[in-house]
Design a protein around this motif. Structure first.
Motif, mmCIF file in Angstrom:
data_model
loop_
_atom_site.group_PDB
_atom_site.id
_atom_site.type_symbol
_atom_site.label_atom_id
_atom_site.label_comp_id
_atom_site.label_asym_id
_atom_site.label_seq_id
_atom_site.Cartn_x
_atom_site.Cartn_y
_atom_site.Cartn_z
ATOM 1 N N ASN A 29 88.335 51.048 94.214
ATOM 2 C CA ASN A 29 89.147 51.316 93.034
ATOM 3 C C ASN A 29 89.219 52.830 92.815
ATOM 4 O OD1 ASN A 29 89.990 51.870 90.392
ATOM 5 N ND2 ASN A 29 89.565 49.763 89.809
ATOM 6 N N TYR A 30 90.396 53.376 93.067
ATOM 7 C CA TYR A 30 90.531 54.823 93.036
ATOM 8 C C TYR A 30 90.341 55.390 91.635
ATOM 9 C CZ TYR A 30 91.432 55.979 97.848
ATOM 10 O OH TYR A 30 91.285 56.226 99.175
ATOM 11 N N ASN A 31 90.664 54.571 90.615
ATOM 12 C CA ASN A 31 90.411 55.057 89.264
ATOM 13 C C ASN A 31 88.915 55.223 89.037
ATOM 14 O OD1 ASN A 31 93.067 55.331 88.307
ATOM 15 N ND2 ASN A 31 93.209 53.099 88.154
ATOM 16 N N LEU A 64 86.824 58.604 88.174
ATOM 17 C CA LEU A 64 85.846 58.735 87.096
ATOM 18 C C LEU A 64 84.661 59.570 87.523
ATOM 19 C CD1 LEU A 64 85.415 55.376 85.238
ATOM 20 C CD2 LEU A 64 86.024 57.600 84.309
ATOM 21 N N LYS A 105 95.003 66.223 78.154
ATOM 22 C CA LYS A 105 93.830 66.057 77.287
ATOM 23 C C LYS A 105 93.027 64.830 77.718
ATOM 24 C CE LYS A 105 92.923 65.639 72.290
ATOM 25 N NZ LYS A 105 93.567 65.849 70.960
ATOM 26 N N HIS A 106 93.742 63.751 78.065
ATOM 27 C CA HIS A 106 93.081 62.490 78.419
ATOM 28 C C HIS A 106 92.729 62.380 79.900
ATOM 29 C CE1 HIS A 106 95.335 60.928 74.677
ATOM 30 N NE2 HIS A 106 94.148 61.378 74.339
ATOM 31 N N GLN A 145 94.488 62.289 82.505
ATOM 32 C CA GLN A 145 95.328 61.447 83.359
ATOM 33 C C GLN A 145 96.000 62.281 84.441
ATOM 34 O OE1 GLN A 145 97.293 59.792 79.715
ATOM 35 N NE2 GLN A 145 97.225 57.924 80.912
ATOM 36 N N MET A 155 82.515 68.926 78.270
ATOM 37 C CA MET A 155 82.964 67.933 77.286
ATOM 38 C C MET A 155 81.918 66.824 77.097
ATOM 39 S SD MET A 155 86.373 65.603 77.429
ATOM 40 C CE MET A 155 87.413 67.060 77.545
ATOM 41 N N GLN A 178 86.846 63.126 73.998
ATOM 42 C CA GLN A 178 88.103 62.489 74.385
ATOM 43 C C GLN A 178 87.820 61.212 75.150
ATOM 44 O OE1 GLN A 178 91.028 62.891 73.338
ATOM 45 N NE2 GLN A 178 90.289 64.592 72.095
ATOM 46 N N LYS A 179 88.419 60.131 74.703
ATOM 47 C CA LYS A 179 88.331 58.852 75.411
ATOM 48 C C LYS A 179 88.790 59.094 76.846
ATOM 49 C CE LYS A 179 89.649 54.113 74.264
ATOM 50 N NZ LYS A 179 90.403 53.281 73.305
ATOM 51 N N ASN A 180 88.038 58.700 77.796
ATOM 52 C CA ASN A 180 88.445 58.910 79.183
ATOM 53 C C ASN A 180 89.436 57.821 79.580
ATOM 54 O OD1 ASN A 180 88.636 58.756 82.005
ATOM 55 N ND2 ASN A 180 86.763 59.941 82.216
ATOM 56 N N TYR A 181 90.701 58.243 79.731
ATOM 57 C CA TYR A 181 91.755 57.263 79.972
ATOM 58 C C TYR A 181 91.610 56.562 81.323
ATOM 59 C CZ TYR A 181 94.463 57.606 75.774
ATOM 60 O OH TYR A 181 94.885 57.492 74.492
ATOM 61 N N ASN A 182 91.001 57.270 82.278
ATOM 62 C CA ASN A 182 90.792 56.589 83.550
ATOM 63 C C ASN A 182 89.811 55.440 83.365
ATOM 64 O OD1 ASN A 182 92.521 58.022 85.269
ATOM 65 N ND2 ASN A 182 91.091 59.736 85.250
ATOM 66 N N ALA A 183 88.827 55.623 82.455
ATOM 67 C CA ALA A 183 87.894 54.543 82.148
ATOM 68 C C ALA A 183 88.630 53.395 81.469
ATOM 69 C CB ALA A 183 86.778 55.057 81.257
ATOM 70 N N HIS A 231 91.716 52.679 81.898
ATOM 71 C CA HIS A 231 92.494 52.017 82.939
ATOM 72 C C HIS A 231 91.647 51.058 83.761
ATOM 73 C CE1 HIS A 231 95.395 55.589 82.680
ATOM 74 N NE2 HIS A 231 95.659 54.674 81.792
ATOM 75 N N LEU A 232 90.385 51.436 83.956
ATOM 76 C CA LEU A 232 89.501 50.575 84.736
ATOM 77 C C LEU A 232 89.373 49.206 84.083
ATOM 78 C CD1 LEU A 232 86.419 52.542 85.978
ATOM 79 C CD2 LEU A 232 88.060 51.216 87.310
ATOM 80 N N THR A 236 97.794 51.626 84.938
ATOM 81 C CA THR A 236 97.876 53.087 84.913
ATOM 82 C C THR A 236 99.094 53.571 84.132
ATOM 83 O OG1 THR A 236 99.211 53.122 86.922
ATOM 84 C CG2 THR A 236 96.818 53.253 87.203
ATOM 85 N N LEU A 245 101.837 54.086 85.385
ATOM 86 C CA LEU A 245 102.538 54.984 86.295
ATOM 87 C C LEU A 245 103.342 54.142 87.286
ATOM 88 C CD1 LEU A 245 99.732 57.583 87.210
ATOM 89 C CD2 LEU A 245 101.666 57.944 85.658
ATOM 90 N N GLN A 292 96.472 53.218 92.063
ATOM 91 C CA GLN A 292 96.724 54.486 91.391
ATOM 92 C C GLN A 292 98.048 54.443 90.636
ATOM 93 O OE1 GLN A 292 95.973 56.610 95.219
ATOM 94 N NE2 GLN A 292 94.999 58.076 93.855
#
Lengths: 320, 320
Positions: A48-50, A54, A112-113, A115, B1, B46-51, B53-54, B59, B61, B115
């Motif tokens: 899982n690339y996400n 991380l 900021k997030h 992405q 952060m 900041q909420k980690n958006y990649n997290a 997404h997990l 995504t 995208l 991704q």
């Protein structure tokens, strides 16, 4: 799709062992490694690339903010950006704003997030304070003169470029000179306005407000400008056209309306788009593809703030 | 952060509590909630958006594969894609391939590695087996007739469109008709080739290999075609030009070379780009912006395979 736990179960090992194999960690016995690899093969497991992102904190994505996705000026810039991104193994996320401030803020929020790793703003509407605030979250690179603002940029000295073009028209005997522009706000437009006013003052020419044509971006806008000029009792004899696209529209319209170029109306385009070469339009070349490449180099080298100025150049053809 | 552990420490609560507050979980006392929110405020967490997404697996995208980022045909298509993506709250990842198979495979790998949520391929070089393999990982939508292939698509019936244009030229008395094309491979080009051959057979015209001009994509290519035609002892009297951009190059070149259009050479462009309207080029309109929008709707509705055929339409102007 199987996840890391499924793989561990199938291989009869711990999740930690699977993780170690996935990350090429040395402390795994060959036996366990083989069991994990076989389980992966069997289950068609995809890393899982996400999850990878991380741990490294990198997305290998660069956001590119631009007002219109389908305009030749941004087309050349994105061509350079896309090619350099490819070279450096990044992909680009296109964020079209139509100059809507909320969309630009959404792009800044992506930075900021986390992405995206970096943001390139090809044309901006947010103010400096907003950009400064967001630049604490990641690299922001601009396509306008940012000297003294502590944000990296790739830019043209639009004051000098405009002044050069105006002096060239003056040397050809023109005194009634107007210009077409995409929008009157923004750093680049402000620099051009200053050059225009300084030029008028130098030669003691009056400032004629109807010689300035705003919202000129596309082919069709060139047609509109010619229609307006035709209605004037004292029209300009030469126009600086800040987009070759608009200049091409003007040339085509003049041809239809039997307005002789350059005798009745002289034109200088900007950018040196292929259409300018084809239609023999005199233009100020702006090296947009190289500038696009440079923006990516700056965006991915976020350690130093750099201001890279590129040169424009007059290309004489047949419209002056 | 600061990360979630730092926040927990600052607020003197467990990591689970912080997570619950971040996800608006109800079972948290108001006191603890306030402590967490204050710690977040203080630390600029900041909420980690990649997290994020997990956990959702999304995504937001959409990958867009296209051979050239700076071509008016793809410009209109991307305009539609970008606008609809914006409406549906997606961003697009532009993947420029220059028709390099490895780059197309990299894009397919992005889908495999989650991704991106979906992939739109505007013009393809990979074979059907490869695409079918990757479609098990996520939604792939194409811009060519995929009926019978179990992959969604938005497309034009290029056979019918080409035949209509050829019949129009025949009705105007033309028998020596050639065509210009971007590349000879690909579904769309194959359909056009079939229409051309069937048309010749219907009217008993010979197939003249030198009436077909390959690699015609940009303005400058139009100039090249006119140069080749000028050298022929028995030149075509009409040309189908599968890009208005190339047709515009031909019109400009003919004007310079005093070749009368349509008397000496008739032209039909394709797409109905703004330049076709401006230069009064007769063209087969292709609703590229709407097609782009439709591609995004299909890409984000991955449950059903749909084949959406759009209509092209002859727009008569002054080049036939």
């Amino acid at each position: 799709m199987a996840n890391i736990k499924d793989i561990a179960k199938m291989a009869n090992v711990s999740v930690t062992t699977v993780s170690r194999v996935l990350n090429n960690h040395p402390y795994v016995s060959q036996e366990k490694r083989n069991a994990v690899l076989q389980a992966i093969e069997k289950s068609n497991y995809q890393k899982n690339y996400n999850a990878v992102h991380l741990s490294t904190g990198k997305t290998f994505l660069i956001g590119v903010v631009l007002p219109y996705s389908n305009h030749p000026y941004f087309g050349l810039l994105v061509e350079g950006i896309a090619n350099e991104a490819l070279t450096l193994n990044y992909n680009i996320v296109l964020i079209q704003t139509n100059y809507d401030k909320n969309r630009e803020l959404e792009a800044l929020d992506m930075l900021k997030h986390k992405q995206i790793d970096a943001l390139i703003i090809c044309s901006r509407i947010c103010d400096w304070d907003t950009l400064k605030h967001y630049s604490s979250y990641g690299s922001i690179t601009l396509c306008e003169d940012t000297r003294g603002r502590n944000l990296s940029s790739t830019f043209i000295d639009h004051y000098e470029s405009f002044f050069t073009a105006l002096e060239f028209l003056a040397s050809k005997g023109h005194s009634k000179i107007g210009y077409c522009i995409g929008r009157t706000s923004g750093t680049n437009s402000t620099q051009r306005e200053s050059a225009y006013r300084d030029f008028l003052q130098k030669y003691n020419h009056p400032y004629e407000v109807h010689y300035i044509f705003n919202n000129c971006l596309f082919l069709e806008d060139g047609e509109q400008v010619i229609k307006e000029i035709k209605k004037m009792t004292d029209p300009p004899t030469a126009i600086l056209v800040t987009s070759d696209q608009v200049a091409a529209g003007m040339v085509t319209c003049c041809h239809k309306e039997n307005i002789s170029i350059p005798n009745k109306l002289a034109l200088i385009g900007f950018d040196n788009q292929p259409i300018a070469k084809l239609m023999a339009i005199t233009t100020m070349e702006i090296p947009l593809v190289q500038m696009g490449r440079n923006l990516v180099i700056q965006a991915t080298n976020s350690k130093d703030t750099t201001y890279d100025q590129f040169k424009s150049r007059l290309i004489e053809r047949e419209t002056v």
